[in-house]
Motif scaffolding. Structure first.
Motif: not given
Length: 138
Positions: A55-63, A85-98, A124-130
């Motif tokens: 899941l994309g983790d929405p953050k500000q520019m300062d983190g 039973a399915i683990p969830l991982h967070w990934v910084d999503e800053r800039f993915t939409s851009k 954007a989801a594909t970039i997060i996953l990649q």
């Protein structure tokens, strides 16, 4: 091996991406309305094995967490409750939409097709996953 599903969560749309069974390639899967997400995933799991959610983790520019973080956390709670039973991982999503918009611009699509917000969310989801796949290789 099972697939990995990734989500670019938004209050209007959720972009979804998936890996191939060998977890080599990330591909855009779909864009859905948030209210349909759990049912969509349940149907998907009837035919495919999924070993993790990203899941994309929405953050500000300062983190620091952005305003939309609370919505993403709510979605994460729904995922954990529906699929414990399915683990969830967070990934910084800053800039993915851009990055997704730039990829669309460079793709040569017509102007009207480039305005398709569903396409931006799926990419954007594909970039997060990649990114997740690249940073978690064994």
């Amino acid at each position: 091996m099972a697939r990995i599903l990734a989500f670019d969560y938004g209050t209007k749309r959720i972009g979804i991406a998936v890996t191939d069974p060998l977890q080599i390639i990330a591909t855009g899967l779909d864009t859905i309305h948030p209210k349909d997400a759990i049912e969509y995933i349940k149907k998907y799991l009837l035919n495919e094995s999924v070993e993790a959610f990203v899941l994309g983790d929405p953050k500000q520019m300062d983190g620091t967490p952005s305003e939309s973080k609370q919505h993403a956390k709510g979605f994460a709670t729904l995922l954990k409750k529906a699929f414990p039973a399915i683990p969830l991982h967070w990934v910084d999503e800053r800039f993915t939409s851009k990055m997704a918009q730039q990829a669309i611009m460079q793709s040569g699509l017509k102007k009207m097709d480039r305005r398709d917000k569903d396409r931006v969310d799926t990419i954007a989801a594909t970039i997060i996953l990649q990114y997740f796949m690249e940073t978690n290789r064994l």
